[in-house]
Design a protein around this motif. Structure first.
Motif, PDB file in Angstrom:
ATOM      1  N   THR A 152       8.123   5.778  10.161  1.00  0.00           N
ATOM      2  CA  THR A 152       8.528   4.542   9.482  1.00  0.00           C
ATOM      3  C   THR A 152       7.332   3.626   9.263  1.00  0.00           C
ATOM      4  O   THR A 152       7.206   2.976   8.214  1.00  0.00           O
ATOM      5  N   ARG A 153       6.442   3.570  10.256  1.00  0.00           N
ATOM      6  CA  ARG A 153       5.242   2.729  10.116  1.00  0.00           C
ATOM      7  C   ARG A 153       4.368   3.235   8.974  1.00  0.00           C
ATOM      8  O   ARG A 153       3.868   2.441   8.153  1.00  0.00           O
ATOM      9  N   HIS A 154       4.156   4.554   8.903  1.00  0.00           N
ATOM     10  CA  HIS A 154       3.353   5.118   7.821  1.00  0.00           C
ATOM     11  C   HIS A 154       4.027   4.902   6.459  1.00  0.00           C
ATOM     12  O   HIS A 154       3.343   4.668   5.454  1.00  0.00           O
ATOM     13  N   LEU A 155       5.353   4.989   6.423  1.00  0.00           N
ATOM     14  CA  LEU A 155       6.071   4.772   5.164  1.00  0.00           C
ATOM     15  C   LEU A 155       5.856   3.347   4.663  1.00  0.00           C
ATOM     16  O   LEU A 155       5.630   3.124   3.463  1.00  0.00           O
ATOM     17  N   GLN A 156       5.934   2.379   5.554  1.00  0.00           N
ATOM     18  CA  GLN A 156       5.705   0.987   5.151  1.00  0.00           C
ATOM     19  C   GLN A 156       4.260   0.790   4.696  1.00  0.00           C
ATOM     20  O   GLN A 156       3.995   0.064   3.723  1.00  0.00           O
ATOM     21  N   ALA A 157       3.318   1.443   5.388  1.00  0.00           N
ATOM     22  CA  ALA A 157       1.915   1.349   4.971  1.00  0.00           C
ATOM     23  C   ALA A 157       1.721   1.953   3.586  1.00  0.00           C
ATOM     24  O   ALA A 157       0.925   1.441   2.783  1.00  0.00           O
ATOM     25  N   ALA A 158       2.433   3.037   3.285  1.00  0.00           N
ATOM     26  CA  ALA A 158       2.350   3.648   1.954  1.00  0.00           C
ATOM     27  C   ALA A 158       2.847   2.677   0.890  1.00  0.00           C
ATOM     28  O   ALA A 158       2.259   2.570  -0.195  1.00  0.00           O
ATOM     29  N   ARG A 159       3.918   1.960   1.183  1.00  0.00           N
ATOM     30  CA  ARG A 159       4.427   0.965   0.223  1.00  0.00           C
ATOM     31  C   ARG A 159       3.422  -0.183   0.060  1.00  0.00           C
ATOM     32  O   ARG A 159       3.177  -0.655  -1.056  1.00  0.00           O
ATOM     33  N   ASP A 160       2.844  -0.636   1.167  1.00  0.00           N
ATOM     34  CA  ASP A 160       1.911  -1.765   1.107  1.00  0.00           C
ATOM     35  C   ASP A 160       0.647  -1.411   0.336  1.00  0.00           C
ATOM     36  O   ASP A 160       0.088  -2.245  -0.390  1.00  0.00           O
ATOM     37  N   LYS A 161       0.157  -0.173   0.485  1.00  0.00           N
ATOM     38  CA  LYS A 161      -1.084   0.252  -0.168  1.00  0.00           C
ATOM     39  C   LYS A 161      -0.871   0.693  -1.613  1.00  0.00           C
ATOM     40  O   LYS A 161      -1.844   0.915  -2.339  1.00  0.00           O
ATOM     41  N   GLY A 162       0.383   0.822  -2.030  1.00  0.00           N
ATOM     42  CA  GLY A 162       0.666   1.347  -3.361  1.00  0.00           C
ATOM     43  C   GLY A 162       0.079   0.519  -4.485  1.00  0.00           C
ATOM     44  O   GLY A 162      -0.232   1.048  -5.551  1.00  0.00           O
ATOM     45  N   ALA A 163      -0.096  -0.765  -4.272  1.00  0.00           N
ATOM     46  CA  ALA A 163      -0.600  -1.633  -5.333  1.00  0.00           C
ATOM     47  C   ALA A 163      -2.117  -1.763  -5.323  1.00  0.00           C
ATOM     48  O   ALA A 163      -2.704  -2.227  -6.303  1.00  0.00           O
ATOM     49  N   THR A 164      -2.759  -1.336  -4.234  1.00  0.00           N
ATOM     50  CA  THR A 164      -4.209  -1.559  -4.121  1.00  0.00           C
ATOM     51  C   THR A 164      -5.023  -0.281  -3.956  1.00  0.00           C
ATOM     52  O   THR A 164      -6.134  -0.197  -4.459  1.00  0.00           O
ATOM     53  N   ASN A 165      -4.484   0.702  -3.261  1.00  0.00           N
ATOM     54  CA  ASN A 165      -5.253   1.921  -2.993  1.00  0.00           C
ATOM     55  C   ASN A 165      -4.297   3.103  -2.961  1.00  0.00           C
ATOM     56  O   ASN A 165      -3.688   3.414  -1.933  1.00  0.00           O
ATOM     57  N   LEU A 166      -4.168   3.788  -4.106  1.00  0.00           N
ATOM     58  CA  LEU A 166      -3.204   4.882  -4.206  1.00  0.00           C
ATOM     59  C   LEU A 166      -3.577   6.054  -3.315  1.00  0.00           C
ATOM     60  O   LEU A 166      -2.704   6.737  -2.777  1.00  0.00           O
TER      61      LEU A 166
END
Length: 673
Positions: free
Chosen positions: A558-572
Motif C-alpha cells: 500500500t505504501r508503494h502504491l501511494q508513492a506510485a500515485r505521488d510520483k506519477g506527476a513528476t517522475n514516471l
C-alpha cells in the motif's frame, strides 16, 4: 399376605436388574498401563507378547502404544470412544491407541500425525492387512503385536526391496536426473545464447530498444560491453601516448578527452556491476534500470573512442602518404584555377538576365574563390616543405597545413559551383518561395501550440524551440517584403525552417516517449491497485485467521502504491518502479494469506460449531461466544490460534486448545471386524 410380599420382592429385584446397565457395556476408561484387558481375553503369554512389543516400540521410536480391550463401546462409535479415551487419559502427540471391543466386534486404531516414522498410507496398510485379520480370527494379542511392530518400521519395513536393488534403482534415477538436468541446462543455454545474439544486434545506445531485451540477455550484454570497452580503453590509452608524441597535445586534445570520458564511464559501469553482483538483491525492475545504464554509457564511450581512433588513424595515414596526398591537392588547385575565367564570364552574362540585387549572394564568388585558391597554394607549398623534413613531434604542422589547403580548395569549389548554378537556383527560389513561406508558417503554428503545453515548457529543448520559431518568423517576415535577392532570402528561410523542423522532431520524439512511459505507468498502476485492493479485501474478510506476515506485506505494498500515485506527476520512471514493487509485495501477501487461511480451515475441520467457520475466519465470532470454551480462541490471529487441539469428547472443542491431541490430525481409523 406372605405370597404378596414375596411377589413384591421378586418384582423389585427384577426391576433393578432390568434398569441396571449390562456388565459388557463400558464407557471410556482410565488406562492404568499400556495394556488394559477389561474384557479378559488375553492369556498370560499373550499379555507378555503385547507388553514386549509395546516396550520395544518405545525403546526404538519413543512412541507409546496404548492397548485396551473392552466388551463393548457403550453404544458409541469406535472413533468417538477411542477419542474420548484419549482425552480422558490426556494422551499426547506421540501416543497411539488401539481400542478393541471384543464382544461388539469393533475397533479403532488412532495414530497422531506428529509421528513421522510412518505415513498415512503405511498406517492404513497396517490396519487393513495386519490388525483387522488378527482381530477377525480372534487373535487379540496378535493384533496388538502387529500394531506395535507396524509402527516400529526399523524392524518391519513396508518395502521388500533388497539393498542391491534399491541401490541400482537409485543409481538409475540419479543418472536420469543428471541427463534431464543436462538437457534442460543445454536447452536453457541455447535459448540464452540466441537471446544474447539478438541483443547484440540492438543499438546499445537506444534505451527503448534495450527495454525489449530479456533480463538475462541484458545481463550478458552488459558484461560483454564492460569487457569490450575496458579492452578498447587500454588500447586507446597506449595509442594516445603515441599520438601525443607525434602530433602534440593540441592536435590530440579530442582523443585525450575521449579517453578521459571512457575512463569515467567505465568506472561508473564497474560500480554498477559491483552493485548487481553483491549480496544485496535488486528487484527485476532495478536490475533492468542498472543494466541499461551500464550498456548505454559503455556503448557511447566505445563509440567516442572509436571515432577518435579513426581520426588518429587518418592523421597517421596522411603522414605516411604525405607526398601522394599533396599531389592530389595540387591537381585540385590546377583544375579549380582553370574555372575562374569561365565563372567570371558567366557572372557577366547573369547580370544581363537578372537584376544585380538578385545576384547579391553570388556576385563576389569569383573573387572569393581566387582568394581561397591562393591560400590553398601557400599551404600546399608549406606542407611539402614540412613533409620533406618531418621528424617526431612535427607531424602536427604537416596535418594543419594539409587540412587548411584541403578546406580552402573545398570552399573555392563551392563558390564556383554556386556561380554555375545561379540562374537555375534563382528561378527555383522564386518559384518555391510561396510554398516555403507557407511551410514555415505551419512550423511556427506547430511551435506555438507546443509551447502552450505544460509538458513541453518543462522540456530541456523548450528554449531551443522558442529560438528556432523566432528565427523562422524573422525569415518569413523578411521574405514577405519582396527582397531583390530571392536566392539569399530563400536560403535563409529554408535553413531556419529546417532548424525548426529538427527541434519539432526532437520534441515529438520526447512526447512519444513520454506517452509510452505514461501508458506503462497507467498499466503498472492499474495492476498494482487491483492486486492491493484484492488482497486487502481477502485479508479483511478473513481477518480472524490472517497472520502478521501477510499484513506486513500488504501494508508495504500500500505504501508503494501511494508513492506510485505521488510520483506519477513528476517522475514516471520512479512511479513505475513503485507500482511494480506494490504488485510484487501484494502477490507475496496473497500467498501468505492463502497459507494462513488453509491452515485455519484444516484446524476447523471436524470441530463442533463447523457451521460458524466462515464467521470465525472473518473475525465476526470470537471463540468465547461459542459457548464451548475454546481456550486459545479464534477471535483473532495468534501464534496458537489454529493448528492446536482440544481435549473434549466426540471430536468437540471440550476443554480448549493445547491440552492434548484429541480433535487434531490422526492417521488410521477403525470399524467392524
Amino acid at each position: 399376605m406372605r405370597t404378596v410380599r414375596l411377589l413384591a420382592v421378586m418384582m423389585t429385584i427384577l426391576g433393578a436388574g432390568l434398569l441396571a446397565p449390562t456388565a459388557s457395556a463400558q464407557p471410556p476408561v482410565q488406562l492404568p498401563n499400556y495394556v488394559t484387558d477389561n474384557a479378559g481375553v488375553l492369556s498370560d503369554s499373550g499379555r507378555a507378547a503385547v507388553k514386549s512389543a509395546v516396550d520395544k516400540l518405545y525403546a526404538d521410536r519413543h512412541v507409546r502404544l496404548w492397548v485396551v480391550y473392552v466388551d463393548d463401546f457403550s453404544g458409541q462409535s469406535p472413533q468417538s470412544w477411542a477419542r474420548s479415551t484419549r482425552s480422558l487419559n490426556e494422551l499426547g502427540e506421540y501416543d497411539a491407541l488401539l481400542a478393541v471391543a471384543t464382544a461388539g466386534r469393533a475397533y479403532d486404531f488412532l495414530v497422531p500425525s506428529a509421528i513421522k516414522s510412518v505415513s498415512s498410507t503405511q498406517v492404513d496398510t497396517l490396519r487393513r492387512d495386519k490388525i483387522e485379520p488378527a482381530l477377525h480370527n480372534g487373535d487379540w494379542s496378535g493384533a496388538a503385536v502387529a500394531a506395535a511392530g507396524g509402527l516400529d518400521i526399523s524392524r518391519h519395513s513396508t518395502s521388500s526391496t533388497s539393498p542391491a536393488t534399491l541401490f541400482v534403482a537409485l543409481g538409475v534415477i540419479a543418472i536420469a536426473g543428471l541427463l534431464l538436468m543436462f538437457f534442460l541446462r543445454r536447452r536453457a543455454h541455447r535459448r540464452r545464447a540466441a537471446a544474447f545474439a539478438a541483443a547484440r544486434r540492438v543499438d546499445p545506445t537506444d534505451v527503448n530498444a534495450l527495454a525489449a531485451v530479456p533480463l538475462d540477455a541484458l545481463d550478458d550484454l552488459s558484461r560483454v560491453k564492460v569487457v569490450d570497452v575496458d579492452n578498447a580503453l587500454r588500447t586507446s590509452a597506449n595509442e594516445l601516448d603515441v599520438a601525443i608524441a607525434e602530433f602534440g597535445d593540441e592536435r590530440t586534445r579530442p582523443f585525450s578527452q575521449a579517453v578521459a570520458n571512457a575512463k569515467a564511464a567505465l568506472s561508473q559501469a564497474f560500480t554498477v556491476r559491483q552493485q548487481l553482483d553483491d549480496d544485496d538483491p535488486e528487484t527485476p525492475e532495478e536490475q533492468r534500470e542498472l543494466l541499461t545504464r551500464v550498456i548505454v554509457s559503455a556503448a557511447r564511450a566505445d563509440r567516442e573512442l572509436e571515432s577518435q581512433r579513426e581520426a588518429f588513424e587518418k592523421m597517421r595515414d596522411l603522414v605516411m602518404d604525405a607526398a601522394g596526398r599533396l599531389d592530389g591537392l595540387t591537381q585540385q588547385y590546377v583544375e579549380l584555377t582553370s574555372r575562374l575565367e569561365p565563372s567570371a564570364q558567366r557572372l557577366t552574362e547573369l547580370h544581363k538576365d537578372f537584376d544585380p540585387a538578385a545576384l547579391t549572394s553570388v556576385s563576389g564568388n569569383v573573387a572569393a574563390a581566387t582568394e581561397r585558391l591562393e591560400f590553398a597554394d601557400r599551404n600546399i607549398a608549406a606542407a611539402r616543405e614540412v613533409a620533406g623534413q618531418v621528424v617526431s613531434g612535427q607531424q602536427s604542422a604537416l596535418v594543419d597545413t594539409y587540412r587548411a589547403a584541403e578546406a580552402a580548395l573545398g570552399q573555392a569549389r563551392a563558390l564556383l559551383d554556386a556561380v554555375d548554378h545561379a540562374a537555375s537556383d534563382i528561378r527555383h527560389a522564386i518559384a518555391e518561395m510561396p510554398a516555403a513561406i507557407s511551410d514555415a508558417r505551419a512550423g511556427i503554428d506547430r511551435a506555438d501550440g507546443l509551447l502552450k503545453q505544460v509538458q513541453v515548457t518543462k522540456s530541456p529543448n523548450s528554449g531551443k524551440l522558442r529560438e528556432a520559431r523566432d528565427a523562422v518568423a524573422r525569415a518569413v517576415e523578411y521574405a514577405g517584403v519582396g527582397s531583390a535577392d530571392p536566392l539569399g532570402v530563400f536560403g535563409q528561410l529554408t535553413k531556419a525552417d529546417a532548424d525548426l523542423d529538427r527541434i519539432l522532431a526532437t520534441i515529438a520524439e520526447e512526447q512519444a516517449n513520454e506517452e509510452r512511459l505514461r501508458k506503462s505507468y497507467q498499466q503498472a498502476l492499474f495492476t498494482a491497485d487491483a492486486r492491493v485492493r484484492g488482497v486487502s479485501d481477502y485479508i479483511d474478510t478473513r481477518r480472524g485467521v490472517i497472520g502478521p506476515e501477510a499484513r506486513t506485506r500488504i501494508a508495504e505494498a500500500t505504501r508503494h502504491l501511494q508513492a506510485a500515485r505521488d510520483k506519477g506527476a513528476t517522475n514516471l520512471t520512479e512511479a513505475i518502479a513503485h507500482a511494480n514493487a506494490a504488485s510484487k509485495l501484494a502477490a507475496q501477501a496473497q500467498t501468505l494469506a492463502n497459507d494462513d487461511a488453509r491452515s485455519a480451515q484444516q484446524a476447523y475441520a471436524g470441530r463442533q460449531g463447523g457451521g460458524n467457520m466462515g464467521a470465525m475466519m472473518g473475525g465476526i465470532i470470537i471463540g468465547d461466544l461459542l459457548g464451548g470454551g475454546m481456550g486459545g480462541g479464534f477471535g483473532g490471529w495468534s501464534p496458537t490460534s489454529y493448528g492446536g487441539t482440544s481435549g473434549g469428547s466426540d471430536g468437540g472443542f471440550g476443554g480448549g486448545f493445547g491440552g492434548g491431541m484429541d480433535g487434531g490430525d490422526f492417521m488410521g481409523g477403525g470399524g467392524r471386524f
